[in-house]
Design a protein around this motif. Structure first.
Motif, PDB file in Angstrom:
ATOM      1  N   GLU A  93       0.837  -1.205   0.000  1.00  0.00           N
ATOM      2  CA  GLU A  93       0.000   0.000   0.000  1.00  0.00           C
ATOM      3  C   GLU A  93       0.872   1.256   0.000  1.00  0.00           C
ATOM      4  O   GLU A  93       0.542   2.255  -0.657  1.00  0.00           O
ATOM      5  CB  GLU A  93      -0.936   0.003   1.210  1.00  0.00           C
ATOM      6  CG  GLU A  93      -2.084  -0.991   1.112  1.00  0.00           C
ATOM      7  CD  GLU A  93      -1.680  -2.420   1.404  1.00  0.00           C
ATOM      8  OE1 GLU A  93      -2.063  -3.316   0.626  1.00  0.00           O
ATOM      9  OE2 GLU A  93      -0.953  -2.649   2.408  1.00  0.00           O
ATOM     10  N   VAL A  94       1.986   1.202   0.717  1.00  0.00           N
ATOM     11  CA  VAL A  94       2.934   2.325   0.714  1.00  0.00           C
ATOM     12  C   VAL A  94       3.500   2.530  -0.688  1.00  0.00           C
ATOM     13  O   VAL A  94       3.598   3.662  -1.179  1.00  0.00           O
ATOM     14  CB  VAL A  94       4.062   2.076   1.736  1.00  0.00           C
ATOM     15  CG1 VAL A  94       5.188   3.086   1.555  1.00  0.00           C
ATOM     16  CG2 VAL A  94       3.515   2.144   3.156  1.00  0.00           C
ATOM     17  N   PHE A  95       3.853   1.436  -1.355  1.00  0.00           N
ATOM     18  CA  PHE A  95       4.435   1.552  -2.692  1.00  0.00           C
ATOM     19  C   PHE A  95       3.429   2.159  -3.670  1.00  0.00           C
ATOM     20  O   PHE A  95       3.785   3.006  -4.510  1.00  0.00           O
ATOM     21  CB  PHE A  95       4.895   0.182  -3.186  1.00  0.00           C
ATOM     22  CG  PHE A  95       6.075   0.237  -4.114  1.00  0.00           C
ATOM     23  CD1 PHE A  95       7.294  -0.282  -3.744  1.00  0.00           C
ATOM     24  CD2 PHE A  95       5.979   0.827  -5.367  1.00  0.00           C
ATOM     25  CE1 PHE A  95       8.400  -0.225  -4.591  1.00  0.00           C
ATOM     26  CE2 PHE A  95       7.063   0.884  -6.220  1.00  0.00           C
ATOM     27  CZ  PHE A  95       8.281   0.362  -5.834  1.00  0.00           C
ATOM     28  N   LEU A  96       2.167   1.753  -3.577  1.00  0.00           N
ATOM     29  CA  LEU A  96       1.155   2.324  -4.464  1.00  0.00           C
ATOM     30  C   LEU A  96       1.025   3.823  -4.241  1.00  0.00           C
ATOM     31  O   LEU A  96       0.929   4.595  -5.212  1.00  0.00           O
ATOM     32  CB  LEU A  96      -0.191   1.639  -4.241  1.00  0.00           C
ATOM     33  CG  LEU A  96      -1.360   2.192  -5.055  1.00  0.00           C
ATOM     34  CD1 LEU A  96      -1.081   2.113  -6.554  1.00  0.00           C
ATOM     35  CD2 LEU A  96      -2.653   1.463  -4.704  1.00  0.00           C
ATOM     36  N   ALA A  97       1.028   4.260  -2.990  1.00  0.00           N
ATOM     37  CA  ALA A  97       0.954   5.695  -2.703  1.00  0.00           C
ATOM     38  C   ALA A  97       2.148   6.429  -3.302  1.00  0.00           C
ATOM     39  O   ALA A  97       2.003   7.559  -3.804  1.00  0.00           O
ATOM     40  CB  ALA A  97       0.884   5.926  -1.190  1.00  0.00           C
ATOM     41  N   GLU A  98       3.319   5.804  -3.284  1.00  0.00           N
ATOM     42  CA  GLU A  98       4.507   6.421  -3.876  1.00  0.00           C
ATOM     43  C   GLU A  98       4.367   6.521  -5.397  1.00  0.00           C
ATOM     44  O   GLU A  98       4.798   7.504  -6.008  1.00  0.00           O
ATOM     45  CB  GLU A  98       5.746   5.626  -3.490  1.00  0.00           C
ATOM     46  CG  GLU A  98       6.083   5.722  -2.007  1.00  0.00           C
ATOM     47  CD  GLU A  98       7.232   4.819  -1.596  1.00  0.00           C
ATOM     48  OE1 GLU A  98       7.706   4.028  -2.454  1.00  0.00           O
ATOM     49  OE2 GLU A  98       7.657   4.884  -0.428  1.00  0.00           O
ATOM     50  N   VAL A  99       3.759   5.515  -6.009  1.00  0.00           N
ATOM     51  CA  VAL A  99       3.525   5.555  -7.452  1.00  0.00           C
ATOM     52  C   VAL A  99       2.572   6.690  -7.814  1.00  0.00           C
ATOM     53  O   VAL A  99       2.763   7.382  -8.820  1.00  0.00           O
ATOM     54  CB  VAL A  99       2.981   4.191  -7.940  1.00  0.00           C
ATOM     55  CG1 VAL A  99       2.456   4.293  -9.376  1.00  0.00           C
ATOM     56  CG2 VAL A  99       4.066   3.124  -7.847  1.00  0.00           C
ATOM     57  N   PHE A 100       1.557   6.893  -6.996  1.00  0.00           N
ATOM     58  CA  PHE A 100       0.624   8.001  -7.248  1.00  0.00           C
ATOM     59  C   PHE A 100       1.356   9.346  -7.200  1.00  0.00           C
ATOM     60  O   PHE A 100       1.043  10.257  -7.966  1.00  0.00           O
ATOM     61  CB  PHE A 100      -0.508   7.985  -6.227  1.00  0.00           C
ATOM     62  CG  PHE A 100      -1.546   6.925  -6.477  1.00  0.00           C
ATOM     63  CD1 PHE A 100      -1.703   6.351  -7.725  1.00  0.00           C
ATOM     64  CD2 PHE A 100      -2.384   6.506  -5.448  1.00  0.00           C
ATOM     65  CE1 PHE A 100      -2.664   5.374  -7.958  1.00  0.00           C
ATOM     66  CE2 PHE A 100      -3.345   5.538  -5.670  1.00  0.00           C
ATOM     67  CZ  PHE A 100      -3.497   4.963  -6.923  1.00  0.00           C
TER      68      PHE A 100
END
Length: 246
Positions: A93-100
């Protein structure tokens, strides 16, 4: 300067408050079918034994790798409406937020299971998306995700504590009090935590590092059994001093 937590001698078995039962799941990774199955197990157990208070604790990594991240989030959001669940944040979930925030990280995300998440929202990237396509895919994903999915992901917690039990995604930094743990360790730590035989101040329940069978150790329990690869999503039930993993 952070204070240091010294290792202590083992004490009495960790205990939940009287009348409380906890059901814990970790690292669902888009396996919505396995999640639905375990939710039925929880519901049947509650209906049969009628605990005074049941709390469901989900330890993060809801998305990526497995076949249906979108349906997984739908199930969890529906579960949240009951008001007795705690949802923690995992490194995915942290990685997805970073991608955003930075679409140039999309390629790295695709390699750790993000491709399956994109596809669950109806998006299919090319084999090697360039910077323009990466930015476009991130915009399309943000638009394809329902508002309640964005809201759910933003509301995830880092930890949950009940009685003598401390729940987090990856683990804790040995020697550091639980109240002073860094987010990066709670989300990402592996070897230093996994090798430690310290008393961490509370009994730590975590996932993040897949194991063949659940590890119920004197100072911690690892319940990540690699659901997306093994088809085995572990449910840990805690009541009093009793821990049961199935």
């Amino acid at each position: 300067m952070r204070s240091i937590l010294r290792p202590r001698e083992p004490k009495a078995k960790p205990r939940l408050p009287d009348g409380v039962r906890i059901y814990a799941l970790s690292d669902i990774h888009g396996c919505s079918d396995l999640l639905a199955q375990m939710l039925r197990v929880i519901d049947a157990d509650i209906a049969h034994s009628k605990p005074h208070r049941a709390i469901e604790v989900f330890l993060g990594d809801y998305i990526d790798r497995g076949p249906d991240s979108r349906a997984t989030l739908d199930l969890l959001i529906e579960r949240d409406r009951r008001g007795n669940a705690m949802f923690l944040r995992g490194n995915h979930e942290v990685f997805l937020a970073e991608v955003f925030r930075d679409p140039s990280r999309l390629d790295n995300w695709l390699r750790i299971g993000g491709l399956q998440t994109l596809m669950s929202y109806g998006l299919t990237p090319s084999l090697h998306p360039d910077a323009e396509e990466q930015a476009a895919l991130v915009r399309q994903l943000m638009a394809a995700m329902p508002p309640q999915h964005h809201s759910f992901l933003k509301r995830l917690r880092l930890t949950f504590t009940c009685g003598d039990f401390f729940f987090t995604h990856a683990g804790v930094r040995p020697g550091i009090p639980l109240a002073e743990q860094q987010e990066s360790d709670l989300i990402w730590i592996r070897d230093e935590f996994l090798r430690s035989q310290d008393n961490f101040g509370k009994y730590v329940v975590h996932g993040h590092t897949p194991v063949r069978t659940p590890e119920i150790l004197p100072n911690r329990a690892n319940i990540d059994t690699g659901a997306y690869a093994t088809g085995n999503l572990t449910l840990l039930t805690i009541e009093g001093t009793r821990l049961l993993a199935v």
